[in-house]
Design an enzyme around this catalytic site. Structure first.
Site, PDB file in Angstrom:
ATOM      1  N   GLY A   1       0.790  -1.225   0.000  1.00  0.00           N
ATOM      2  CA  GLY A   1       0.000   0.000   0.000  1.00  0.00           C
ATOM      3  C   GLY A   1       0.824   1.278   0.000  1.00  0.00           C
ATOM      4  O   GLY A   1       1.897   1.364  -0.598  1.00  0.00           O
ATOM      5  N   SER A   2       0.307   2.256   0.736  1.00  0.00           N
ATOM      6  CA  SER A   2       0.836   3.623   0.666  1.00  0.00           C
ATOM      7  C   SER A   2       2.298   3.747   1.079  1.00  0.00           C
ATOM      8  O   SER A   2       2.898   4.799   0.855  1.00  0.00           O
ATOM      9  CB  SER A   2       0.002   4.535   1.545  1.00  0.00           C
TER      10      SER A   2
END
Lengths: 576, 215
Positions: A278-279
């Site tokens: 993810g981020s």
């Protein structure tokens, strides 16, 4: 005359006979003498041989007996992690039992309460020559079992591999199989070195620091229990040498009792499992944008007013983090905007994204001594949407160890170095490969610190330790799409940001919301507090002293953050 | 003439016997001395071996998971907060200067007390509490040796006992929490063996007093 004539004949005959007899006996005696002589000579010769050529038993042999059959494994400070000791074992020759088997079984069950009578009766009636009743037995137990008095029960001392710290760092150390060779972890990776007679006298020093490892395991274990997570991973790495100071994968096994370990426990999630993280990938996109010259000003703004439509895909921002306005570079990272990051990645292009991931070694298994390695999932077909999704860590899956090392590369001045589990002596760190320039690395440090000061990482801030990092929450990919309520929550950080020394990564797989996280499962509420607590516990031990008066200079970035009219702080991002 | 000649021969014989015997005595003494040296060497080797086993036993008994569990249950020691570190002597002096009567500020630090997810079995916790309330029960005089580890015979064999303990007690904590009561009971027994009840009671009271003063 006849007598005189007749007599000598038999006498002479007799005399001749006696002479013959005497000669034979002389001959026999002579042979006997020679035989004895030969025997005597043989003994004398052998004794001389011993006296001249055999070296007597000396203390060198006693010292040699001290050399373990397998070299010790210690941590970087010399604390033992694996040792070979002599342990008692109790065995039985079932066919030679004299006494009543039922009675012996009940007596054994009374002495060794881990098994019942039926178990021991089955052991005593097996049709094998020998079987173990108990290995690693206590001396007391041995004494009591000896008192049963059956000659078929035998005791012996056997070299056993002991892990004093029990399950701590189990995935790093591994264990030894019944055949005496390493079964997993460093025991397997260093097997030849550990059993080599010329080197086994010297213990092998790993890069692990037991104190850091213990703190990480206790905090991660507490978080994993509290959030009922399926798995958890924690890594601490020295960014200048690539040494892994702590690496834990949960659930863990106990190397002292390996037969109870399940495949889930044996799996090293830090190096074998790959996750979409993810981020936490956004800083890599930022770095490439700056390194390639795609974005030259931190004030350049990107449209994040509405979800981004690419073909039939729509890229949203996470709920709670939407800003619905144009975001500049620091704001993109602080609010972890998928839309703005995708726009940046679109500008960078496919080649640029491939370039940074390739330089960070995301397209091959992690570089580490362990043999338990997973291969990252690299997109097979690289569409425009792939470029965009990989920029915020979807559509590409790597091991948590690679993430930790990539963060080390981002903040150490831009040099990628292979990770190692062996202690690196000062000044012997590998040369490494340059990935980004020192200036870009400094920017990334500023941005990561800003995320903790103003953005999604505020839950991880520890006053005084100048921590900087990035949250990452990715939905777990399943057959037919993403799981809406099951996350991989990661927090990757480095400290102290004004002069970074260590990278710390904590990942929780499929945490469930609870009261302490206010119903959230995002990294800001689950993984970030773990990092915060671990840093507070280990940083002084690692020589990072808290200082309220020091921090990385953010004066050029802070004015770029938008304030709502009438407030003096930027709007808070709720979660990741 | 012949007599003296014969006596001379005997004299030579006597001299050579004495000389040879003398040499032999020296060689004997050297070998005896060497033998003693070897005995000492082997004793050193044995001592080295014992040291190693005892070190292993100590490391096993004092493994960090065990220490942390004791800390979580009894000692409640916390990692120092950043505010507790002072960078210079000047900072120390200014800290003392601000500590005037009437204007002293009590800073409630955010404590990070390491707690294992493992909870001691309920009966054991109850027992700890009672010992904390009434530590002067006749069975546990305060003068008793506080840490009984010292009383353990330094026999090399004991190391396997330590192994046993380590295997059963420092196993994966989560699993242990789920395990049946019998194992939990074994855990409690280890605690009692190493730290006497009165010591645990004292420590618990100390920790409580400290926590109360911090609040």
């Amino acid at each position: 005359v006849s007598v005189a004539l007749a007599r000598p004949l038999p006498a002479r005959h007799l005399a001749g006979k006696r002479h013959l007899l005497l000669a034979t006996s002389h001959q026999r005696l002579m042979m006997l003498l020679l035989l004895f002589g030969a025997g005597f000579a043989l003994i004398v010769f052998r004794l001389t041989w011993f006296a001249v050529f055999t070296s007597p038993a000396t203390t060198r042999d006693a010292a040699a007996a001290l050399v373990p059959l397998r070299a010790d494994i210690t941590d970087r400070n010399g604390a033992p992690l694996a040792r070979t000791i002599d342990a008692w074992s109790i065995g039985v020759h079932p066919r030679d039992i004299i006494g009543d088997r039922h009675q012996i079984a009940s007596q054994l069950a009374a002495i060794i309460p881990t098994h019942d009578e039926a178990y021991f009766y089955a052991k005593l009636t097996q049709s094998v020559a020998f079987t173990y009743l108990e290995r690693r037995a206590l001396p007391d137990t041995v004494e009591k079992v000896n008192a049963i008095g059956d000659p078929a029960i035998v005791f012996s001392r056997e070299p056993e591999r002991l892990y004093p710290q029990s399950s701590m760092a189990a995935h790093v150390i591994g264990f030894v199989d019944f055949d005496g060779h390493g079964g997993r972890g460093m025991e397997r990776a260093l097997d030849a070195r550990l059993i080599d007679p010329t080197t086994r006298d010297d213990p092998v020093a790993l890069s692990i620091d037991t104190r850091v490892q213990a703190a990480m395991e206790s905090e991660l274990g507490a978080a994993m229990t509290s959030f009922q997570a399926k798995a958890a991973i924690g890594i601490v790495e020295d960014i200048h040498t690539g040494e892994i100071l702590a690496m834990t994968s949960m659930p863990q096994f106990n190397p002292n009792n390996i037969k109870d370990a399940t495949p889930d426990e044996l799996r090293n999630n830090a190096t074998q499992s790959v996750y979409e993280l993810g981020s936490t990938f956004k800083p890599f996109t930022m770095a490439e944008a700056m390194q390639s010259g795609t974005v030259t000003s931190m004030a350049r703004r990107f449209d994040a007013t509405k979800p981004l439509q690419v073909g039939r895909f729509t890229i949203h921002d996470d709920r709670g983090d939407e800003q619905r306005r144009w975001l500049n570079m620091p704001e993109t990272l602080i609010y972890s905007s998928n839309i703005a990051t995708s726009r940046i990645a679109d500008l960078i292009g496919e080649q640029g994204m491939k370039n940074i991931f390739d330089k960070l070694h995301f397209n091959r298994p992690p570089t580490i001594e362990l043999e338990e390695k997973g291969k990252p999932l690299w997109p097979t077909y690289w569409a425009r949407t792939t470029t965009m999704t990989t920029s915020f860590g979807h559509g590409i899956a790597i091991t948590p160890l690679q993430l930790a090392n990539a963060y080390a590369t981002m903040v150490n001045g831009g040099i990628w170095r292979p990770t190692t589990l062996l202690k690196v002596s000062p000044g012997a760190a590998p040369q490494g490969e340059r990935v980004i320039s020192p200036a870009v690395s400094y920017r990334i440090r500023q941005l990561l610190r800003l995320v903790v000061l103003k953005g999604t990482g505020r839950k991880a801030d520890v006053p005084g330790y100048r921590l900087g990092g990035k949250t990452g929450t990715a939905e777990i990919a399943e057959v037919g799409g993403y799981h809406k309520h099951s996350n991989v929550s990661t927090f990757a950080a480095a400290f102290p940001m004004d002069n970074p020394r260590y990278v710390i990564v904590a990942t929780l797989v499929a945490p469930k919301p609870n009261a302490s996280s206010f119903g959230q499962t995002t990294a800001a509420w689950t993984a970030a507090p773990v990092v915060s607590r671990v840093v507070q516990r280990v940083a002084p031990m690692l020589g990072v002293m808290p200082d309220m008066n020091k921090d990385i200079d953010e004066s050029d970035l802070l004015p770029l953050l938008w304030h709502a009219p009438g407030t003096d702080a930027p709007p808070a991002g709720a979660n990741d | 003439m012949t007599a003296t000649y014969r006596l001379k021969g005997l004299g030579w014989l006597a001299i050579s016997v004495i000389v040879v015997l003398g040499f032999y005595m020296v060689s004997l003494r050297v070998s005896v001395e060497r033998k003693r040296l070897e005995t000492v060497d082997s004793q050193i080797a044995q001592a080295d071996h014992d040291i190693r086993t005892l070190q292993t036993e100590f490391a096993t008994r004092a493994n960090l998971a065990q220490l942390e569990q004791w800390n979580g249950q009894v000692l409640a020691l916390a990692a120092p907060t950043p505010a507790q570190y002072l960078s210079s002597g000047q900072a120390l002096a200014s800290l003392a200067a601000g500590d005037q009567p009437g204007q002293a500020t009590v800073e409630t630090a955010q404590l990070v007390i390491p707690t294992l997810p493992v909870m001691a079995p309920a009966p054991d916790a109850a027992r700890d509490d009672t010992s904390a309330v009434a530590p002067t029960s006749p069975a546990h005089q305060p003068t008793a040796t506080p840490v009984r580890v010292a009383a353990i015979k330094p026999a090399a064999d004991r190391v396997s006992a330590a192994v046993k303990d380590a295997v059963s007690h420092a196993a994966a904590p989560v699993r242990r929490a789920l395990a049946d009561g019998a194992r939990g009971e074994a855990m409690a027994m280890l605690d009692r063996k190493l730290l006497s009840d009165s010591t645990l009671g004292d420590l618990t009271r100390g920790a409580r007093a400290e926590t109360a003063s911090l609040r």
